[in-house]
Design a protein around this motif. Structure first.
Motif, short mmCIF file in Angstrom:
data_model
loop_
_atom_site.label_atom_id
_atom_site.label_comp_id
_atom_site.label_asym_id
_atom_site.label_seq_id
_atom_site.Cartn_x
_atom_site.Cartn_y
_atom_site.Cartn_z
N GLU A 152 0.96 -1.26 0.12
CA GLU A 152 -0.21 0.13 0.07
C GLU A 152 0.96 1.30 0.00
OE1 GLU A 152 -3.73 2.26 2.32
OE2 GLU A 152 -3.01 0.17 3.13
N LEU A 163 0.64 4.06 -2.80
CA LEU A 163 0.18 5.42 -2.78
C LEU A 163 1.62 6.40 -3.04
CD1 LEU A 163 -1.16 5.02 0.76
CD2 LEU A 163 -2.22 5.86 -1.37
N ASN A 218 -4.77 14.33 1.05
CA ASN A 218 -5.20 13.54 1.70
C ASN A 218 -4.23 12.21 1.59
OD1 ASN A 218 -7.64 14.38 2.97
ND2 ASN A 218 -8.73 13.93 1.11
N ASN A 253 -0.94 12.38 3.49
CA ASN A 253 -1.55 12.21 4.79
C ASN A 253 -1.45 10.84 5.25
OD1 ASN A 253 -1.33 14.90 5.53
ND2 ASN A 253 -3.50 15.17 5.27
N ARG A 254 -2.11 10.07 4.11
CA ARG A 254 -2.28 8.77 4.18
C ARG A 254 -0.85 8.18 4.38
NH1 ARG A 254 -6.11 6.37 0.24
NH2 ARG A 254 -5.51 4.29 1.21
N ILE A 284 0.87 5.86 7.22
CA ILE A 284 1.24 4.40 7.13
C ILE A 284 2.78 4.19 7.58
CG2 ILE A 284 1.64 2.57 5.40
CD1 ILE A 284 -1.06 3.52 4.27
#
Length: 117
Positions: A69, A73, A99, A102-103, A107
Protein backbone atom coordinates in the motif's frame (compact mmCIF):
# COMPACT_ATOMS: atom_id res chain seq x y z
CA UNK A 1 22.24 -7.02 27.08
CA UNK A 2 18.99 -7.51 28.92
CA UNK A 3 16.93 -10.64 29.40
CA UNK A 4 13.17 -10.80 29.58
CA UNK A 5 10.44 -13.41 29.51
CA UNK A 6 7.75 -13.34 26.86
CA UNK A 7 4.73 -15.58 27.24
CA UNK A 8 3.24 -17.04 24.06
CA UNK A 9 0.44 -19.59 24.13
CA UNK A 10 0.99 -20.21 27.84
CA UNK A 11 4.73 -20.82 27.54
CA UNK A 12 7.51 -18.54 28.75
CA UNK A 13 10.39 -17.76 26.42
CA UNK A 14 13.53 -16.08 27.74
CA UNK A 15 14.68 -13.50 25.19
CA UNK A 16 17.82 -11.36 25.08
CA UNK A 17 17.64 -7.81 23.80
CA UNK A 18 19.62 -4.59 23.82
CA UNK A 19 19.33 -2.45 26.93
CA UNK A 20 16.38 -0.08 26.65
CA UNK A 21 14.47 -2.31 24.21
CA UNK A 22 12.64 -4.33 26.86
CA UNK A 23 9.33 -2.44 26.71
CA UNK A 24 9.26 -2.50 22.91
CA UNK A 25 10.00 -6.23 22.83
CA UNK A 26 7.30 -6.89 25.44
CA UNK A 27 4.77 -5.07 23.23
CA UNK A 28 5.86 -7.06 20.19
CA UNK A 29 5.63 -10.26 22.21
CA UNK A 30 2.10 -9.42 23.34
CA UNK A 31 1.06 -8.54 19.79
CA UNK A 32 2.42 -11.86 18.52
CA UNK A 33 0.96 -13.79 21.46
CA UNK A 34 -2.46 -12.30 20.73
CA UNK A 35 -2.18 -13.55 17.13
CA UNK A 36 -1.23 -17.03 18.30
CA UNK A 37 -4.16 -17.05 20.74
CA UNK A 38 -6.59 -15.97 17.97
CA UNK A 39 -5.39 -18.84 15.80
CA UNK A 40 -5.56 -21.32 18.70
CA UNK A 41 -9.14 -20.24 19.41
CA UNK A 42 -10.09 -20.70 15.75
CA UNK A 43 -8.17 -23.90 15.02
CA UNK A 44 -7.53 -25.50 18.39
CA UNK A 45 -4.20 -26.39 19.91
CA UNK A 46 -2.38 -27.82 16.89
CA UNK A 47 1.02 -27.47 18.51
CA UNK A 48 3.15 -24.48 19.46
CA UNK A 49 5.42 -24.68 16.43
CA UNK A 50 2.52 -24.80 13.96
CA UNK A 51 0.61 -22.00 15.73
CA UNK A 52 3.69 -19.78 15.82
CA UNK A 53 4.44 -20.50 12.16
CA UNK A 54 0.88 -19.64 11.18
CA UNK A 55 0.90 -16.47 13.31
CA UNK A 56 4.23 -15.45 11.79
CA UNK A 57 2.81 -15.90 8.31
CA UNK A 58 -0.30 -13.86 9.19
CA UNK A 59 1.86 -11.01 10.53
CA UNK A 60 4.19 -11.23 7.50
CA UNK A 61 1.17 -11.07 5.19
CA UNK A 62 -0.15 -7.98 6.95
CA UNK A 63 3.27 -6.33 6.76
CA UNK A 64 3.54 -7.21 3.07
CA UNK A 65 0.12 -5.65 2.43
CA UNK A 66 1.16 -2.49 4.30
CA UNK A 67 4.38 -2.19 2.28
CA UNK A 68 2.46 -2.73 -0.96
CA UNK A 69 0.00 0.00 0.00
CA UNK A 70 2.84 2.40 0.80
CA UNK A 71 4.43 1.68 -2.60
CA UNK A 72 1.11 2.13 -4.40
CA UNK A 73 0.51 5.44 -2.65
CA UNK A 74 4.04 6.61 -3.45
CA UNK A 75 3.47 5.78 -7.12
CA UNK A 76 0.14 7.61 -7.07
CA UNK A 77 1.84 10.62 -5.48
CA UNK A 78 4.60 10.63 -8.12
CA UNK A 79 1.97 10.45 -10.87
CA UNK A 80 0.06 13.33 -9.31
CA UNK A 81 3.25 15.38 -8.99
CA UNK A 82 4.07 14.81 -12.67
CA UNK A 83 0.55 15.71 -13.72
CA UNK A 84 0.48 18.73 -11.42
CA UNK A 85 3.16 20.44 -13.49
CA UNK A 86 0.93 20.16 -16.57
CA UNK A 87 -2.27 21.61 -15.12
CA UNK A 88 -3.33 24.25 -12.70
CA UNK A 89 -4.75 22.32 -9.74
CA UNK A 90 -8.20 23.11 -8.46
CA UNK A 91 -9.16 22.89 -4.79
CA UNK A 92 -10.42 19.30 -5.15
CA UNK A 93 -7.11 18.14 -6.60
CA UNK A 94 -5.18 19.85 -3.82
CA UNK A 95 -7.38 18.15 -1.23
CA UNK A 96 -6.87 14.73 -2.85
CA UNK A 97 -3.12 15.30 -2.92
CA UNK A 98 -3.11 16.41 0.72
CA UNK A 99 -5.19 13.36 1.74
CA UNK A 100 -2.85 10.99 -0.09
CA UNK A 101 0.18 12.62 1.49
CA UNK A 102 -1.39 12.28 4.94
CA UNK A 103 -2.24 8.61 4.31
CA UNK A 104 1.31 7.83 3.16
CA UNK A 105 2.80 9.59 6.16
CA UNK A 106 0.39 7.80 8.56
CA UNK A 107 1.20 4.40 7.12
CA UNK A 108 4.93 5.11 7.19
CA UNK A 109 4.64 6.26 10.81
CA UNK A 110 2.75 3.08 11.76
CA UNK A 111 5.42 0.94 10.14
CA UNK A 112 8.16 2.79 12.04
CA UNK A 113 6.42 2.73 15.44
CA UNK A 114 6.44 -0.10 17.96
CA UNK A 115 3.41 -2.33 17.78
CA UNK A 116 0.76 -1.26 20.29
CA UNK A 117 -1.40 -3.96 21.80
Amino acid sequence: MSQLDIQINGRNYNIACDDGQEEHLQKLGKFFSDRVEELAAAMGQVGDARLMLMAGLVVADELSDAYAEVERLKEDMITLQKNASQVTPDQGTLEIFANMTNRIEAIAARLEQPVET
